[in-house]
Write a protein that holds these residues in place. Structure first.
Motif, PDB file in Angstrom:
ATOM      1  N   ASP A  32     -55.632  -4.606  47.857  1.00  0.00           N
ATOM      2  CA  ASP A  32     -56.161  -4.293  46.534  1.00  0.00           C
ATOM      3  C   ASP A  32     -57.546  -4.899  46.323  1.00  0.00           C
ATOM      4  O   ASP A  32     -57.798  -5.635  45.379  1.00  0.00           O
ATOM      5  CB  ASP A  32     -55.185  -4.786  45.457  1.00  0.00           C
ATOM      6  N   CYS A  33     -58.438  -4.599  47.255  1.00  0.00           N
ATOM      7  CA  CYS A  33     -59.783  -5.174  47.238  1.00  0.00           C
ATOM      8  C   CYS A  33     -60.816  -4.072  47.416  1.00  0.00           C
ATOM      9  O   CYS A  33     -60.977  -3.541  48.511  1.00  0.00           O
ATOM     10  CB  CYS A  33     -59.912  -6.212  48.361  1.00  0.00           C
ATOM     11  N   ALA A  34     -61.488  -3.755  46.336  1.00  0.00           N
ATOM     12  CA  ALA A  34     -62.542  -2.742  46.416  1.00  0.00           C
ATOM     13  C   ALA A  34     -63.805  -3.396  46.968  1.00  0.00           C
ATOM     14  O   ALA A  34     -64.353  -4.319  46.370  1.00  0.00           O
ATOM     15  CB  ALA A  34     -62.809  -2.157  45.032  1.00  0.00           C
ATOM     16  N   TYR A  35     -64.220  -2.967  48.135  1.00  0.00           N
ATOM     17  CA  TYR A  35     -65.437  -3.492  48.747  1.00  0.00           C
ATOM     18  C   TYR A  35     -66.011  -2.425  49.661  1.00  0.00           C
ATOM     19  O   TYR A  35     -65.346  -1.450  50.004  1.00  0.00           O
ATOM     20  CB  TYR A  35     -65.163  -4.792  49.513  1.00  0.00           C
ATOM     21  N   GLN A  36     -67.264  -2.621  50.066  1.00  0.00           N
ATOM     22  CA  GLN A  36     -67.951  -1.659  50.910  1.00  0.00           C
ATOM     23  C   GLN A  36     -67.621  -1.929  52.379  1.00  0.00           C
ATOM     24  O   GLN A  36     -68.276  -2.732  53.031  1.00  0.00           O
ATOM     25  CB  GLN A  36     -69.464  -1.731  50.675  1.00  0.00           C
ATOM     26  N   ASP A  37     -66.605  -1.261  52.897  1.00  0.00           N
ATOM     27  CA  ASP A  37     -66.196  -1.461  54.289  1.00  0.00           C
ATOM     28  C   ASP A  37     -67.222  -0.888  55.262  1.00  0.00           C
ATOM     29  O   ASP A  37     -67.520  -1.488  56.282  1.00  0.00           O
ATOM     30  CB  ASP A  37     -64.824  -0.829  54.531  1.00  0.00           C
ATOM     31  N   VAL A  38     -67.747   0.276  54.958  1.00  0.00           N
ATOM     32  CA  VAL A  38     -68.755   0.893  55.816  1.00  0.00           C
ATOM     33  C   VAL A  38     -70.074   0.202  55.477  1.00  0.00           C
ATOM     34  O   VAL A  38     -70.760   0.561  54.535  1.00  0.00           O
ATOM     35  CB  VAL A  38     -68.813   2.421  55.597  1.00  0.00           C
ATOM     36  N   ASP A  39     -70.382  -0.831  56.272  1.00  0.00           N
ATOM     37  CA  ASP A  39     -71.450  -1.772  55.915  1.00  0.00           C
ATOM     38  C   ASP A  39     -72.683  -1.715  56.813  1.00  0.00           C
ATOM     39  O   ASP A  39     -73.552  -2.573  56.742  1.00  0.00           O
ATOM     40  CB  ASP A  39     -70.902  -3.199  55.919  1.00  0.00           C
ATOM     41  N   GLY A  40     -72.754  -0.716  57.701  1.00  0.00           N
ATOM     42  CA  GLY A  40     -73.912  -0.602  58.575  1.00  0.00           C
ATOM     43  C   GLY A  40     -73.868  -1.503  59.793  1.00  0.00           C
ATOM     44  O   GLY A  40     -74.810  -1.518  60.586  1.00  0.00           O
ATOM     45  N   LYS A  41     -72.787  -2.257  59.969  1.00  0.00           N
ATOM     46  CA  LYS A  41     -72.677  -3.170  61.112  1.00  0.00           C
ATOM     47  C   LYS A  41     -71.854  -2.595  62.266  1.00  0.00           C
ATOM     48  O   LYS A  41     -71.872  -3.118  63.365  1.00  0.00           O
ATOM     49  CB  LYS A  41     -72.093  -4.505  60.657  1.00  0.00           C
ATOM     50  N   ASP A  42     -71.138  -1.505  62.008  1.00  0.00           N
ATOM     51  CA  ASP A  42     -70.322  -0.903  63.070  1.00  0.00           C
ATOM     52  C   ASP A  42     -71.176  -0.452  64.252  1.00  0.00           C
ATOM     53  O   ASP A  42     -70.727  -0.495  65.396  1.00  0.00           O
ATOM     54  CB  ASP A  42     -69.521   0.289  62.533  1.00  0.00           C
ATOM     55  N   GLN A  43     -72.398  -0.044  63.987  1.00  0.00           N
ATOM     56  CA  GLN A  43     -73.265   0.478  65.036  1.00  0.00           C
ATOM     57  C   GLN A  43     -73.678  -0.586  66.049  1.00  0.00           C
ATOM     58  O   GLN A  43     -74.033  -0.261  67.167  1.00  0.00           O
ATOM     59  CB  GLN A  43     -74.524   1.119  64.424  1.00  0.00           C
ATOM     60  N   ILE A  44     -73.629  -1.874  65.675  1.00  0.00           N
ATOM     61  CA  ILE A  44     -74.030  -2.944  66.599  1.00  0.00           C
ATOM     62  C   ILE A  44     -72.840  -3.696  67.181  1.00  0.00           C
ATOM     63  O   ILE A  44     -73.015  -4.633  67.947  1.00  0.00           O
ATOM     64  CB  ILE A  44     -75.014  -3.939  65.925  1.00  0.00           C
ATOM     65  N   ALA A  45     -71.640  -3.276  66.829  1.00  0.00           N
ATOM     66  CA  ALA A  45     -70.423  -3.964  67.260  1.00  0.00           C
ATOM     67  C   ALA A  45     -69.768  -3.257  68.439  1.00  0.00           C
ATOM     68  O   ALA A  45     -69.969  -2.070  68.673  1.00  0.00           O
ATOM     69  CB  ALA A  45     -69.426  -4.035  66.105  1.00  0.00           C
ATOM     70  N   LEU A  46     -68.947  -4.019  69.164  1.00  0.00           N
ATOM     71  CA  LEU A  46     -67.974  -3.434  70.077  1.00  0.00           C
ATOM     72  C   LEU A  46     -66.701  -3.246  69.271  1.00  0.00           C
ATOM     73  O   LEU A  46     -66.372  -4.066  68.411  1.00  0.00           O
ATOM     74  CB  LEU A  46     -67.704  -4.355  71.264  1.00  0.00           C
ATOM     75  N   HIS A  47     -65.971  -2.192  69.557  1.00  0.00           N
ATOM     76  CA  HIS A  47     -64.767  -1.867  68.805  1.00  0.00           C
ATOM     77  C   HIS A  47     -63.567  -1.974  69.738  1.00  0.00           C
ATOM     78  O   HIS A  47     -63.476  -1.235  70.722  1.00  0.00           O
ATOM     79  CB  HIS A  47     -64.895  -0.468  68.205  1.00  0.00           C
ATOM     80  N   LEU A  48     -62.688  -2.913  69.429  1.00  0.00           N
ATOM     81  CA  LEU A  48     -61.480  -3.147  70.220  1.00  0.00           C
ATOM     82  C   LEU A  48     -60.318  -2.482  69.498  1.00  0.00           C
ATOM     83  O   LEU A  48     -60.014  -2.821  68.348  1.00  0.00           O
ATOM     84  CB  LEU A  48     -61.241  -4.645  70.385  1.00  0.00           C
ATOM     85  N   MET A  49     -59.689  -1.546  70.193  1.00  0.00           N
ATOM     86  CA  MET A  49     -58.614  -0.771  69.588  1.00  0.00           C
ATOM     87  C   MET A  49     -57.314  -0.951  70.363  1.00  0.00           C
ATOM     88  O   MET A  49     -57.311  -0.851  71.584  1.00  0.00           O
ATOM     89  CB  MET A  49     -59.004   0.711  69.565  1.00  0.00           C
ATOM     90  N   GLY A  50     -56.245  -1.201  69.630  1.00  0.00           N
ATOM     91  CA  GLY A  50     -54.903  -1.241  70.196  1.00  0.00           C
ATOM     92  C   GLY A  50     -54.255   0.110  69.945  1.00  0.00           C
ATOM     93  O   GLY A  50     -53.961   0.461  68.802  1.00  0.00           O
ATOM     94  N   ILE A  51     -54.066   0.871  71.022  1.00  0.00           N
ATOM     95  CA  ILE A  51     -53.623   2.257  70.901  1.00  0.00           C
ATOM     96  C   ILE A  51     -52.300   2.449  71.635  1.00  0.00           C
ATOM     97  O   ILE A  51     -52.101   1.941  72.734  1.00  0.00           O
ATOM     98  CB  ILE A  51     -54.695   3.217  71.460  1.00  0.00           C
ATOM     99  N   GLU A  52     -51.434   3.205  70.988  1.00  0.00           N
ATOM    100  CA  GLU A  52     -50.169   3.587  71.601  1.00  0.00           C
ATOM    101  C   GLU A  52     -50.065   5.103  71.451  1.00  0.00           C
ATOM    102  O   GLU A  52     -50.060   5.603  70.322  1.00  0.00           O
ATOM    103  CB  GLU A  52     -49.011   2.881  70.891  1.00  0.00           C
ATOM    104  N   GLY A  53     -50.033   5.806  72.561  1.00  0.00           N
ATOM    105  CA  GLY A  53     -50.084   7.265  72.504  1.00  0.00           C
ATOM    106  C   GLY A  53     -51.456   7.676  72.000  1.00  0.00           C
ATOM    107  O   GLY A  53     -52.475   7.305  72.568  1.00  0.00           O
ATOM    108  N   ASP A  54     -51.479   8.382  70.903  1.00  0.00           N
ATOM    109  CA  ASP A  54     -52.737   8.819  70.296  1.00  0.00           C
ATOM    110  C   ASP A  54     -52.980   8.104  68.963  1.00  0.00           C
ATOM    111  O   ASP A  54     -53.802   8.524  68.171  1.00  0.00           O
ATOM    112  CB  ASP A  54     -52.691  10.345  70.078  1.00  0.00           C
ATOM    113  N   ASN A  55     -52.220   7.015  68.724  1.00  0.00           N
ATOM    114  CA  ASN A  55     -52.273   6.350  67.430  1.00  0.00           C
ATOM    115  C   ASN A  55     -52.859   4.947  67.523  1.00  0.00           C
ATOM    116  O   ASN A  55     -52.504   4.174  68.412  1.00  0.00           O
ATOM    117  CB  ASN A  55     -50.871   6.275  66.823  1.00  0.00           C
ATOM    118  N   LEU A  56     -53.722   4.621  66.584  1.00  0.00           N
ATOM    119  CA  LEU A  56     -54.339   3.303  66.490  1.00  0.00           C
ATOM    120  C   LEU A  56     -53.456   2.403  65.639  1.00  0.00           C
ATOM    121  O   LEU A  56     -53.130   2.746  64.501  1.00  0.00           O
ATOM    122  CB  LEU A  56     -55.737   3.434  65.851  1.00  0.00           C
TER     123      LEU A  56
END
Length: 147
Positions: A32-56
């Motif tokens: 329940d926290c309204a904040y700006q998640d899309v913050d312009g920093k995703d483009q400079i990050a590595l993204h580590l995803m835990g995936i099972e099948g086709d689901n994150l």
């Protein structure tokens, strides 16, 4: 569960949609926290995803030293509610730590931890630094791990 690391440009639109959806599901709706998640920093990050099948089910983003904090850092650590309690968060963080060592040749890792997760991160070798502070209305504390 497979763990995959990708740069922003390597993410498929499906993966990007899933990770934004998971972050919104937990950080905006569940907490329940309204904040700006899309913050312009995703483009400079590595993204580590835990995936099972086709689901994150687990995700974090990783930054090199100087890109977000002075040291390498981890942020947006999240596990889907239905997968919690199965040590997936620990696995995710261990892979994140290994990814930082492999990619950035650094011995210091920082993160801004929600205060209620201080023990979780302490068990992974992180130490609180300084005082608690509010970030988007939620108590946080800076934590650092030196290896």
């Amino acid at each position: 569960m497979d763990f995959i690391v990708k740069s922003f440009d390597e993410l498929s639109t499906h993966e990007l949609y899933q990770l934004l959806q998971l972050r919104s599901e937990v950080f905006v709706v569940e907490q329940d926290c309204a904040y700006q998640d899309v913050d312009g920093k995703d483009q400079i990050a590595l993204h580590l995803m835990g995936i099972e099948g086709d689901n994150l089910f687990a995700y974090t983003r990783i930054f090199p030293p100087g890109a977000y904090m002075d040291s390498a850092c981890v942020g947006r650590v999240v596990v889907k509610e239905s997968k919690r309690g199965k040590s997936l968060g620990i696995q995710l963080m261990k892979v994140a730590i290994d990814t930082i060592h492999e990619n950035y040749n650094t011995s210091e890792i920082a993160l801004s931890a929600q205060t209620y997760l201080k023990k979780f991160y302490s068990d992974l070798g992180f130490t609180p630094v300084g005082e608690e502070y509010l970030e988007d209305g939620i108590p946080h504390i800076l934590m650092v791990k030196t290896t």
